[in-house]
Design an enzyme around this catalytic site. Structure first.
Site, PDB file in Angstrom:
ATOM      1  N   GLU A 243       0.891  -1.172   0.000  1.00 48.42           N
ATOM      2  CA  GLU A 243       0.000   0.000   0.000  1.00 48.42           C
ATOM      3  C   GLU A 243       0.923   1.214   0.000  1.00 48.42           C
ATOM      4  OE1 GLU A 243      -1.568   3.010   0.940  1.00 48.42           O
ATOM      5  OE2 GLU A 243      -2.414   2.300   2.835  1.00 48.42           O
ATOM      6  N   CYS A 277      -2.342   8.603   3.199  1.00 49.41           N
ATOM      7  CA  CYS A 277      -2.046   8.102   1.848  1.00 49.41           C
ATOM      8  C   CYS A 277      -3.185   8.416   0.891  1.00 49.41           C
ATOM      9  CB  CYS A 277      -1.718   6.617   1.878  1.00 49.41           C
ATOM     10  SG  CYS A 277      -2.792   5.643   2.913  1.00 49.41           S
TER      11      CYS A 277
HETATM   12  P1  NDP Z   1       9.279   4.752   3.944  1.00 46.30           P
HETATM   13  O1  NDP Z   1       8.590   4.085   2.829  1.00 46.30           O
HETATM   14  O2  NDP Z   1      10.724   5.026   3.821  1.00 46.30           O
HETATM   15  O3  NDP Z   1       9.098   3.948   5.307  1.00 46.30           O
HETATM   16  C1  NDP Z   1       7.998   3.121   5.614  1.00 46.30           C
HETATM   17  C2  NDP Z   1       8.477   1.925   6.413  1.00 46.30           C
HETATM   18  O4  NDP Z   1       9.390   1.141   5.668  1.00 46.30           O
HETATM   19  C3  NDP Z   1       9.206   2.308   7.695  1.00 46.30           C
HETATM   20  O5  NDP Z   1       8.897   1.376   8.699  1.00 46.30           O
HETATM   21  C4  NDP Z   1      10.649   2.186   7.269  1.00 46.30           C
HETATM   22  O6  NDP Z   1      11.546   2.016   8.334  1.00 46.30           O
HETATM   23  C5  NDP Z   1      10.594   0.942   6.414  1.00 46.30           C
HETATM   24  N1  NDP Z   1      11.711   0.800   5.491  1.00 46.30           N
HETATM   25  C6  NDP Z   1      12.548   1.751   5.011  1.00 46.30           C
HETATM   26  N2  NDP Z   1      13.433   1.205   4.158  1.00 46.30           N
HETATM   27  C7  NDP Z   1      13.154  -0.128   4.105  1.00 46.30           C
HETATM   28  C8  NDP Z   1      13.703  -1.229   3.392  1.00 46.30           C
HETATM   29  N3  NDP Z   1      14.711  -1.069   2.545  1.00 46.30           N
HETATM   30  N4  NDP Z   1      13.165  -2.442   3.587  1.00 46.30           N
HETATM   31  C9  NDP Z   1      12.117  -2.614   4.417  1.00 46.30           C
HETATM   32  N5  NDP Z   1      11.557  -1.614   5.120  1.00 46.30           N
HETATM   33  C10 NDP Z   1      12.063  -0.382   4.964  1.00 46.30           C
HETATM   34  O7  NDP Z   1       8.498   6.076   4.241  1.00 46.30           O
HETATM   35  P2  NDP Z   1       9.021   7.384   4.951  1.00 46.30           P
HETATM   36  O8  NDP Z   1       8.638   7.274   6.346  1.00 46.30           O
HETATM   37  O9  NDP Z   1      10.453   7.679   4.689  1.00 46.30           O
HETATM   38  O10 NDP Z   1       8.172   8.465   4.162  1.00 46.30           O
HETATM   39  C11 NDP Z   1       8.566   8.800   2.846  1.00 46.30           C
HETATM   40  C12 NDP Z   1       7.386   9.161   1.993  1.00 46.30           C
HETATM   41  O11 NDP Z   1       6.504   8.053   1.902  1.00 46.30           O
HETATM   42  C13 NDP Z   1       6.546  10.280   2.529  1.00 46.30           C
HETATM   43  O12 NDP Z   1       7.060  11.496   2.097  1.00 46.30           O
HETATM   44  C14 NDP Z   1       5.191   9.988   1.945  1.00 46.30           C
HETATM   45  O13 NDP Z   1       5.111  10.590   0.684  1.00 46.30           O
HETATM   46  C15 NDP Z   1       5.179   8.504   1.774  1.00 46.30           C
HETATM   47  N6  NDP Z   1       4.421   7.824   2.810  1.00 46.30           N
HETATM   48  C16 NDP Z   1       3.298   7.190   2.431  1.00 46.30           C
HETATM   49  C17 NDP Z   1       2.526   6.574   3.376  1.00 46.30           C
HETATM   50  C18 NDP Z   1       1.282   5.879   3.023  1.00 46.30           C
HETATM   51  O14 NDP Z   1       0.428   5.739   3.885  1.00 46.30           O
HETATM   52  N7  NDP Z   1       1.127   5.381   1.813  1.00 46.30           N
HETATM   53  C19 NDP Z   1       2.872   6.596   4.790  1.00 46.30           C
HETATM   54  C20 NDP Z   1       4.122   7.239   5.086  1.00 46.30           C
HETATM   55  C21 NDP Z   1       4.844   7.839   4.105  1.00 46.30           C
HETATM   56  P3  NDP Z   1      12.338   3.269   8.936  1.00 46.30           P
HETATM   57  O15 NDP Z   1      11.298   4.240   9.369  1.00 46.30           O
HETATM   58  O16 NDP Z   1      13.056   2.645  10.049  1.00 46.30           O
HETATM   59  O17 NDP Z   1      13.211   3.786   7.830  1.00 46.30           O
END
Ligand code: NDP
Length: 469
Positions: A243, A277
């Site tokens: 998602e 989102c």
């Molecule tokens: P990320 O996609 O980077 O992070 C989401 C989750 O994935 C966190 O738990 C993160 O851990 C984890 N993660 C990061 N890198 C990896 C990897 N290589 N393998 C597995 N898991 C990983 O989102 P961000 O928090 O950095 O936000 C970035 C952008 O994403 C925002 O600007 C927004 O546009 C979008 N976003 C969208 C959401 C939605 O609901 N669709 C929700 C949040 C953000 P960790 O935090 O430890 O890096």
């Protein structure tokens, strides 16, 4: 000692070795979380794997009873959970925010616990008998974001547990305390090791997704990380539900009453201070009603109080983290530099605390502006003027994401015809972003794949088995 402090004390790591977690609005430390490593991830997966057969063997009735007891525990601790969530995530207690999110956790958990997934008889014609039923997969990895950390974590773990899987949950590094608190409360009612949190960074999340004993990864977050997870999970052919980000368009037809729809348009865009989102992220309004819609939405925006979430008067909060704040600021500044009209807001609001950005309405923008083409994920809505509905539909569909969309009209049938032309996982009519546990939710294009909620959601965390004969 308050009950919130008691809960925080129970889940906290030693300040000497842990990582400090700031209050999103003030920057003050709320508590400490452990810094877990790949070895801790391996240990959690091993424990979850060992616990899975007994959890599965409880059967639907046994698991339902345990999950309903976990929902009762959430209800009993709702205010402490909402307080931790409000401080860590920034969303106010009041409005469609922290208390609402904790309430949704219990609602979605109860729904997953009680939804039936019946065996399907495929053929029964006297010669052939074939049926399909759904079994547990094993260990599910639940990797979550920071915007709705408890609720999205629940969307991932509740159906997984219901179907007899055990879960290793990795919260975002920005909001681990909220998820640790929720899991601590749920685990008062669940058997040991069926739901295990791991507090690790993105690399640890990659390690979890690639783990050979993880059968399925449920992920919510950015499209870029979703691609990395698909690669990590590929080696093991782990099943995936992704998602990912969206940039939802709303299309307003000329037959609307601007005053009547203004509040719903506002909350469609600004729920959780825009950090959702499937929020309305670009609004296309017909030229006949453009000025009136802009003015009506701006009037709502001016009245909605923003500030520290523990103050009951506020219903909008800060941007959760500095990195996201900078994205919002940069996109608004880019629009200003290109001559867009800032109708309301447009500036940081440091007087309110850390990472506050004013509620912002940007008018006289167009496709090609960064604030239209890129996901702002914060309190800033661009409103674009259109004259031809075919062009508005083409604009809505032109990006490579497709989570949600909406059509606003006084004529529901006309709106439905336009809704059928939008390429998105969900198209709402005269509303945006409303979710229901019985209605499947998921994205298309680069917004990901796989459905959550309801019977479709249960199927996505289980494996089908056909018995023929
Ligand atoms: P990320 O996609 O980077 O992070 C989401 C989750 O994935 C966190 O738990 C993160 O851990 C984890 N993660 C990061 N890198 C990896 C990897 N290589 N393998 C597995 N898991 C990983 O989102 P961000 O928090 O950095 O936000 C970035 C952008 O994403 C925002 O600007 C927004 O546009 C979008 N976003 C969208 C959401 C939605 O609901 N669709 C929700 C949040 C953000 P960790 O935090 O430890 O890096």
């Amino acid at each position: 000692m308050s009950e919130t402090t008691a809960l925080l004390d129970r889940i906290q790591a030693d300040p000497e070795t842990g990582r400090a977690i700031p209050d999103a609005a003030t920057g003050e430390t709320i508590g400490y979380v452990p810094k877990q490593t790949a070895d801790d991830v391996d240990a959690a997966v091993a424990r979850a794997q060992a616990a899975q057969p007994a959890w599965d063997a409880l059967g639907h009735e046994g698991r339902r009873a345990a999950l309903l007891a976990a929902a009762d525990a959430i209800d009993a601790h709702a205010e402490e959970l909402a307080t931790i969530l409000s401080r860590e995530q920034g969303k106010p207690l009041n409005g469609p925010n922290a208390r609402f999110e904790v309430g949704a956790c219990s609602t979605w958990l109860r729904d997953a616990a009680t939804t039936e997934l019946e065996t399907e008889v495929l053929v029964d014609d006297g010669e052939t008998y074939a049926e399909m039923s759904y079994q547990a997969l094993g260990v599910v990895a639940a990797i979550g974001p920071w915007n709705w950390p408890m609720m999205i974590g629940m969307w991932q773990s509740a159906p997984s547990l219901r179907m007899g899987n055990t879960v290793v949950a990795k919260p975002s590094s920005s909001t681990p305390l909220s998820v640790l608190a929720l899991i601590d409360v749920m685990n008062q009612a669940l058997p040991a090791d069926v739901l295990i949190p791991v507090v690790t960074n993105g690399a640890g999340g990659g390690h979890l997704a690639a783990h050979p004993d993880v059968a399925k990864v449920m992920f919510t977050g950015s499209t870029e990380t979703g691609r990395r997870i698909a690669e990590s999970a590929g080696g093991n052919l782990a099943r995936l539900t992704l998602e990912l980000g969206g940039n939802d368009a709303g299309i307003v037809l000329p037959d609307v009453d601007p005053q009547a729809i203004a509040e719903d348009l506002f909350w469609g865009a600004f729920i959780n201070t825009g950090q959702t989102c499937a929020a309305l992220k670009r609004l296309y309004v017909h030229e006949d009603v453009y000025d009136d819609v802009v003015d009506a939405v701006a009037a709502v925006a001016r009245q909605v109080p923003m500030g520290n979430g523990l103050d009951e008067g506020n219903v909008l909060g800060p941007v959760q983290n500095a990195a996201q704040f900078e994205i919002v600021q940069e996109l608004v500044e880019d629009a200003k530099a290109r001559g867009a009209r800032i109708v309301v807001g447009g500036e940081a609001a440091p007087e309110l605390g850390a990472n506050f950005f004013q509620t912002t309405i940007v008018a006289e923008v167009a496709d090609g502006y960064r604030i239209v083409d890129e996901e702002q994920f914060g309190p800033a809505l661009p409103i674009i003027r259109y004259s031809d509905i075919d062009e508005a539909v083409a604009s809505a569909n032109r990006l490579d994401v497709g989570l949600g969309g909406s059509v606003w009209s006084g004529d529901r049938e006309k709106a439905r015809e336009i809704a059928k032309r939008l390429r998105a996982g969900t198209v709402w009519i005269n509303q945006h972003g409303t979710l229901h546990p019985k209605v499947p939710f998921g994205g298309v294009k680069q917004s990901g794949y796989g459905l959550e909620f309801s019977v479709a959601g249960l199927k996505s965390v289980s494996e089908p088995r056909v018995i023929n004969g």
